[in-house]
Structures are given as structure tokens and as C-alpha cells.
Design a protein around this motif. Structure first.
Motif, short mmCIF file in Angstrom:
data_model
loop_
_atom_site.label_atom_id
_atom_site.label_comp_id
_atom_site.label_asym_id
_atom_site.label_seq_id
_atom_site.Cartn_x
_atom_site.Cartn_y
_atom_site.Cartn_z
N SER A 102 0.81 -1.22 0.00
CA SER A 102 0.00 0.00 0.00
C SER A 102 0.85 1.27 0.00
N ARG A 103 1.95 1.28 0.72
CA ARG A 103 2.80 2.49 0.74
C ARG A 103 3.41 2.76 -0.63
N LEU A 104 3.81 1.69 -1.31
CA LEU A 104 4.40 1.86 -2.64
C LEU A 104 3.36 2.40 -3.62
N PHE A 105 2.14 1.89 -3.55
CA PHE A 105 1.09 2.39 -4.43
C PHE A 105 0.69 3.82 -4.08
N ARG A 106 0.78 4.16 -2.80
CA ARG A 106 0.55 5.55 -2.41
C ARG A 106 1.63 6.43 -3.02
N PHE A 107 2.87 5.96 -2.99
CA PHE A 107 3.96 6.71 -3.62
C PHE A 107 3.65 6.95 -5.10
N VAL A 108 3.24 5.90 -5.80
CA VAL A 108 2.93 6.01 -7.23
C VAL A 108 1.83 7.05 -7.44
N GLN A 109 0.80 6.98 -6.62
CA GLN A 109 -0.32 7.91 -6.74
C GLN A 109 0.12 9.36 -6.56
N GLU A 110 0.99 9.59 -5.60
CA GLU A 110 1.38 10.96 -5.26
C GLU A 110 2.57 11.47 -6.07
N ASN A 111 3.20 10.61 -6.85
CA ASN A 111 4.39 11.01 -7.60
C ASN A 111 4.26 10.63 -9.07
N GLN A 112 3.08 10.84 -9.64
CA GLN A 112 2.83 10.41 -11.01
C GLN A 112 3.73 11.11 -12.02
N ALA A 113 4.00 12.39 -11.83
CA ALA A 113 4.85 13.13 -12.78
C ALA A 113 6.25 12.53 -12.80
N GLU A 114 6.80 12.25 -11.64
CA GLU A 114 8.14 11.66 -11.57
C GLU A 114 8.15 10.25 -12.15
N MET A 115 7.08 9.51 -11.92
CA MET A 115 7.02 8.14 -12.43
C MET A 115 7.12 8.10 -13.95
N ARG A 116 6.59 9.10 -14.62
CA ARG A 116 6.66 9.13 -16.09
C ARG A 116 8.10 9.20 -16.57
N ASP A 117 8.96 9.88 -15.79
CA ASP A 117 10.34 10.11 -16.22
C ASP A 117 11.32 9.06 -15.73
N LEU A 118 10.91 8.20 -14.81
CA LEU A 118 11.82 7.20 -14.26
C LEU A 118 11.67 5.89 -15.01
N ARG A 119 12.76 5.15 -15.10
CA ARG A 119 12.72 3.87 -15.83
C ARG A 119 11.73 2.90 -15.20
N VAL A 120 11.54 2.98 -13.88
CA VAL A 120 10.60 2.10 -13.21
C VAL A 120 9.16 2.41 -13.61
N GLY A 121 8.92 3.63 -14.06
CA GLY A 121 7.58 4.01 -14.50
C GLY A 121 7.11 3.18 -15.67
N GLU A 122 7.99 2.93 -16.62
CA GLU A 122 7.63 2.11 -17.78
C GLU A 122 7.32 0.67 -17.36
N THR A 123 8.10 0.14 -16.44
CA THR A 123 7.87 -1.21 -15.93
C THR A 123 6.51 -1.29 -15.24
N PHE A 124 6.21 -0.27 -14.43
CA PHE A 124 4.92 -0.23 -13.74
C PHE A 124 3.78 -0.17 -14.75
N ARG A 125 3.91 0.71 -15.74
CA ARG A 125 2.87 0.84 -16.77
C ARG A 125 2.66 -0.47 -17.52
N SER A 126 3.74 -1.16 -17.84
CA SER A 126 3.60 -2.40 -18.61
C SER A 126 2.86 -3.47 -17.80
N ARG A 127 3.08 -3.49 -16.49
CA ARG A 127 2.36 -4.47 -15.66
C ARG A 127 0.88 -4.08 -15.53
N VAL A 128 0.60 -2.79 -15.44
CA VAL A 128 -0.80 -2.35 -15.40
C VAL A 128 -1.49 -2.72 -16.71
N GLU A 129 -0.81 -2.49 -17.83
CA GLU A 129 -1.39 -2.84 -19.14
C GLU A 129 -1.62 -4.33 -19.26
N ALA A 130 -0.68 -5.14 -18.77
CA ALA A 130 -0.85 -6.60 -18.81
C ALA A 130 -2.06 -7.01 -17.96
#
Length: 196
Positions: A102-130
Motif C-alpha cells: 500500500s505504501r508503494l502504491f501511495r507513492f505512485v499515486q502521489e508522484n505520477q509526474a516523476e514516475m513518467r520520467d523514471l525507468r521504473v515508471g515504464e515497468t509499472f505501466r507495462s504491468r498495469v497494461e498486462a
């Protein structure tokens, strides 16, 4: 004796991850420095560098540690029949993983702009898409794609949105699952109705 040293390194790594995630959630990813993480841990920056060279390395490790159970769940979903009950069971299991992270998902929710620019953001997006792909029926309408995506994202954002609403976390997760099931059912039945 070797396992004790390995265990200590693992404990230190976990402590670094926990403290960094706390700071990322409290202050935001961009506003948190490695110096602040080291200070909160009461270690030198050199000791921190031994485990992680950058704060992005810490973030990548947090996602990597949680990726294995999600990948196993996605593999389970892919091996199951494309039925509404399978999809509901997938979401039930998915919610259990959300609870554990839950804390990690809270981080994602509150840091969406940064997630777009970080390499981990693409990994997260690909798992959501899957995950969305698993919940869709063959040849879904655009509205059914929206329903399925909303069902999943409501689980992600729901606990954050409901944080000030009265009730315990289990009740909130149950309510979020109920709404997600409603959307999933509408998408599943919408596809059947088009095929009839």
C-alpha cells in the motif's frame, strides 16, 4: 557465519528501502535526497552508497521486490479461462497484493509526474497494461475498455481517495472490490451482448 553477514546486509537493504519509501511518500521523490535518507537511517552516505548508488536504484529495488508476486499472479491469470469468475478472483488476489504494497502504491499515486520520467515508471505501466489485458474480453468496445481500466485504477487510487472516509481498511477494500466487480461485470456482459 556467512549467512549472518548476508542476513545483516539484507536487513540493512530493507531498512534503507523502508526509510526511503517513507520519505518519498512524506516529501515526494524529487524533494528527498540521499543525504536525508542517510540521516534518517543514522548512517553515512558512504554506507548508503554501499547498497544503492542513487535514489532511483532504491526505487527500482522496491518495485523489483514486489514484481515477482505480481508476475506470478499475471501468469496465473493468463493460464485461466477468460470467465467473469476468473477475473473476479484475479482482482481479489490483486487486492491482497495491493494491501501488502500500500505504501508503494501511495507513492505512485502521489508522484505520477516523476514516475513518467523514471525507468521504473515504464515497468509499472507495462504491468498495469498486462493486468488490464487479462481483464478484457476479446474485441472489447471502447466503453468496456474504460470500464475495465477504471475497475483496476479505482483499486489503486481508491484507498488514497478514501483515506479520510470513516471505516476500517478492510471495509474500504471490500467497497472498492464491489465497485470494481460491478464495472468488470458490465464490461464482461457488454461484450456478450455485442456478440449475441
Amino acid at each position: 557465519m556467512a549467512s549472518t553477514g548476508t542476513q545483516r546486509r539484507g536487513d540493512t537493504r530493507q531498512r534503507i528501502q523502508d526509510v526511503a519509501l517513507d520519505l518519498f511518500v512524506e516529501h515526494g521523490y524529487e524533494k528527498t535526497s540521499l543525504r536525508e535518507i542517510a540521516e534518517r537511517l543514522d548512517v553515512t552516505k558512504a554506507a548508503l552508497y554501499y547498497h544503492f548508488k542513487t535514489k532511483e536504484d532504491i526505487l527500482v529495488s522496491l518495485f523489483a521486490d514486489r514484481a515477482e508476486p505480481l508476475d506470478a499472479l499475471i501468469a496465473w491469470g493468463e493460464s485461466q479461462p477468460n470467465t467473469l469468475e476468473t477475473k473476479k478472483e484475479f482482482l481479489r488476489r490483486y487486492v491482497e497484493q495491493l494491501k501488502d504494497s500500500s505504501r508503494l502504491f501511495r507513492f505512485v499515486q502521489e508522484n505520477q509526474a516523476e514516475m513518467r520520467d523514471l525507468r521504473v515508471g515504464e515497468t509499472f505501466r507495462s504491468r498495469v497494461e498486462a493486468t488490464v489485458g487479462l481483464l478484457l474480453t476479446p474485441a472489447p468496445s471502447l466503453a468496456d475498455r474504460v470500464r475495465v481500466t477504471t475497475a483496476l485504477l479505482s483499486l489503486h487510487a481508491g484507498m488514497f481517495a478514501l483515506r479520510d472516509v470513516e471505516g476500517d481498511d478492510e471495509e474500504k477494500y471490500d467497497a472498492l472490490l464491489e465497485v470494481s466487480f460491478d464495472l468488470l461485470t458490465a464490461a464482461h456482459e457488454g461484450d456478450r451482448g455485442q456478440g449475441a
